[in-house]
Design a protein around this motif. Structure first.
Motif, mmCIF file in Angstrom:
data_model
loop_
_atom_site.group_PDB
_atom_site.id
_atom_site.type_symbol
_atom_site.label_atom_id
_atom_site.label_comp_id
_atom_site.label_asym_id
_atom_site.label_seq_id
_atom_site.Cartn_x
_atom_site.Cartn_y
_atom_site.Cartn_z
ATOM 1 N N TYR A 1 17.615 44.474 53.055
ATOM 2 C CA TYR A 1 17.835 44.719 54.391
ATOM 3 C C TYR A 1 18.829 44.017 55.023
ATOM 4 O O TYR A 1 19.513 44.138 55.593
ATOM 5 N N LYS B 1 22.145 44.507 53.680
ATOM 6 C CA LYS B 1 22.625 46.059 53.802
ATOM 7 C C LYS B 1 23.842 46.233 54.708
ATOM 8 O O LYS B 1 24.947 47.028 54.338
ATOM 9 N N ARG B 2 24.169 45.576 55.687
ATOM 10 C CA ARG B 2 25.471 45.298 56.605
ATOM 11 C C ARG B 2 26.491 44.893 55.780
ATOM 12 O O ARG B 2 27.753 45.454 55.978
ATOM 13 N N LYS B 3 26.417 43.982 55.022
ATOM 14 C CA LYS B 3 27.415 43.358 53.913
ATOM 15 C C LYS B 3 27.992 44.383 53.067
ATOM 16 O O LYS B 3 29.062 44.893 52.830
ATOM 17 N N ASN C 1 27.420 47.723 53.527
ATOM 18 C CA ASN C 1 28.022 49.018 54.210
ATOM 19 C C ASN C 1 29.594 48.492 54.379
ATOM 20 O O ASN C 1 30.478 49.441 54.339
ATOM 21 N N GLN C 2 29.830 47.174 54.685
ATOM 22 C CA GLN C 2 31.176 46.765 54.816
ATOM 23 C C GLN C 2 32.153 46.817 53.496
ATOM 24 O O GLN C 2 33.134 47.445 53.730
ATOM 25 N N LYS D 1 35.405 43.776 60.027
ATOM 26 C CA LYS D 1 34.145 43.242 60.609
ATOM 27 C C LYS D 1 33.936 41.800 59.947
ATOM 28 O O LYS D 1 34.103 41.611 58.865
#
Length: 501
Positions: free
Chosen positions: A213, A216-218, A220-221, A244
């Motif tokens: 979780y 996840k953002r990293k 996605n990047q 980003k």
């Protein structure tokens, strides 16, 4: 008060700066971010594992401390009685326990017997007058304090919470006595956890979920970056990846975008160069063919003797020679321009006084100016301006601009030439009255083969390379040239450094 507050504010500011710097370093380093995420997820997994332990927890009672207290009290009394060789210590203990009974407190049973089991001294709650020593001692041995701790699970508490008996043999006044002290020991509740695989599995599950979780953002990047690289690789050089964060992935995103921009610029430049080459070939072919056709035509007339008089013969010969001179000038200009646009060209620089150079050049052009009814008006700075430059090439620039002014001036034919110093540069302006120029025409003046009327039928007015050559020479010297049109005047402005490397 201020002396106290000032150091406090200083430390507070230092702390703020430390926190800000730490956050900045975390944002700029993906390693620190991943390490921080790993530690945080591991901590969450550990907490989850520990939180599940109460569900596997068992509670037990420990009576060993209560037994120890009873045994210690009996031992102290026995030791004191033996030391004093008197039963007084035994009687005091019995009286103390009787007082507890009267006060309705928990009291120990105390019995003192002789060798035959006859009760000599006892507390009030004891009814026996004679006891079986063998049985009593065996019961005491069952609960000996030297055995392991007496731990009992909750379901068996009521059955196992039995009376503990401590006994000591005594010899007082040459009499063998036995001291029995008994009572219900107090127990301590002990909670224990049975560690199994369930807490481990829960901890691993929480760690895995939280790590996925948080990262996840990293991820996605990274996926967006990979998708963008794939899109650019397909040839879509106008595609830009959204940046980003501030870490290495963000830097890589910037670099990929810059790479795409550089590739697109390079391709556009190559296309422009190819287009310019095509236009150059077309224009050169046109401008070379026009005078060449004329030369061949007049030479054919002469070869076929298609002239009537000697004067006509001379006229044809003069025209052919004039056209050949124009052709030679066009070829020379083309060669000069090609040479100037070569990056490996080396300037032969020397120190030159710009005032004297312009003065001399204007003096040489006065006859041609007067022939075309033109006049020069100079406005030079009194300061002698020196610069290091290639004088031969700079003279060509000034000569080209002055000759254009002589040829194309309108109105009263005045040509204004000014020279002044602007900090580390010197500025030359050549202005004359002229037909109106639009902004688009002014921007196109320094392009190759550009002519204001765009007519390619004759080269009598020039090759169209003069201003392009002038711009190349000025830029090679680290300067700039531009054209402005205002109040009916066309201004050519040159700025060059006073000292060039």
């Amino acid at each position: 008060m201020r002396k106290i507050i000032k150091p406090f504010k200083y430390l507070l500011n230092k702390l703020k700066m430390l926190i800000v710097n730490s956050i900045t370093k975390v944002r700029q380093s993906i390693r620190i971010q991943l390490l921080t995420a790993f530690i945080l997820c591991a901590f969450l997994g550990l907490l989850a594992a520990r939180a599940t332990l109460p569900f596997n927890q068992t509670t037990t009672f420990d009576y060993s401390q209560g037994m120890q207290q009873i045994n210690d009290q009996a031992q102290r009394t026995a030791d004191l009685a033996i030391t004093e060789n008197s039963v007084e210590a035994l009687q005091q203990m019995i009286e103390s326990e009787n007082e507890k009974l009267e006060m309705k407190q928990s009291a120990l049973k105390v019995i003192v017997t002789d060798e035959n089991g006859k009760v000599i001294y006892k507390t009030k709650q004891v009814e026996e007058e004679q006891i079986n020593l063998h049985s009593k001692i065996r019961n005491a041995m069952d609960f000996t304090i030297n055995d392991p701790l007496y731990n009992y699970e909750i379901p068996a508490i009521e059955q196992l919470r039995q009376e503990f008996i401590a006994y000591y043999p005594l010899t007082i006044e040459d009499k063998n006595l036995y001291l029995f002290v008994s009572g219900i020991p107090e127990g301590m509740v002990i909670a224990s956890s049975k560690e199994g695989l369930i807490p481990l599995f829960i901890g691993i599950a929480v760690f895995t979920f939280s790590f996925f979780y948080i990262t996840k953002r990293k991820m996605n990047q990274i996926e967006v970056l990979a998708k963008g690289v794939m899109e650019i690789a397909k040839g879509n050089l106008g595609y830009r990846i959204k940046k980003k964060g501030q870490d290495e992935i963000a830097v890589l995103t910037d670099n990929v975008n810059h790479m795409a921009e550089a590739i697109m610029t390079s391709i556009e430049m190559e296309r422009r160069v190819e287009k310019q080459k095509s236009e150059l070939i077309t224009n050169v072919s046109h401008d070379l063919r026009t005078p060449l056709t004329s030369i061949m035509g007049y030479l054919r007339l002469l070869r076929e003797e298609r002239y009537e008089t000697k004067e006509q013969y001379d006229e044809y010969l003069k025209i052919a020679f004039s056209k050949s001179e124009q052709l030679k000038k066009l070829i020379d200009d083309l060669f000069e321009y090609t040479k100037l646009t070569n990056e490996s060209i080396v300037l032969e620089q020397q120190e030159v006084c710009i005032n004297e150079l312009l003065d001399q050049l204007i003096e040489e052009l006065i006859p041609q100016a007067e022939e075309n009814h033109r006049s020069f008006i100079k406005n030079f700075s009194e300061e002698r301006i020196f610069a290091i430059l290639d004088s031969e090439k700079i003279v060509r620039v000034f000569d080209n601009l002055l000759m254009n002014a002589i040829k194309y001036s309108t109105g009263d034919g005045r040509i204004f030439v000014s020279l002044e110093r602007k900090e580390a540069n010197f500025r030359i302006c050549i202005a004359n009255e002229s037909a109106e120029f639009t902004s688009e025409e002014l921007m196109s003046l320094f392009e190759r083969f550009y002519k204001k009327d765009q007519s390619r039928t004759s080269v009598a007015d020039g090759s169209g390379l003069g201003l392009a050559i002038a711009k190349s020479i000025v830029e090679l010297h680290g300067g700039k040239i531009n054209a402005e049109y205002k109040d009916g005047m066309l201004h050519f402005i040159i700025e060059l450094p006073v000292i060039t490397s």
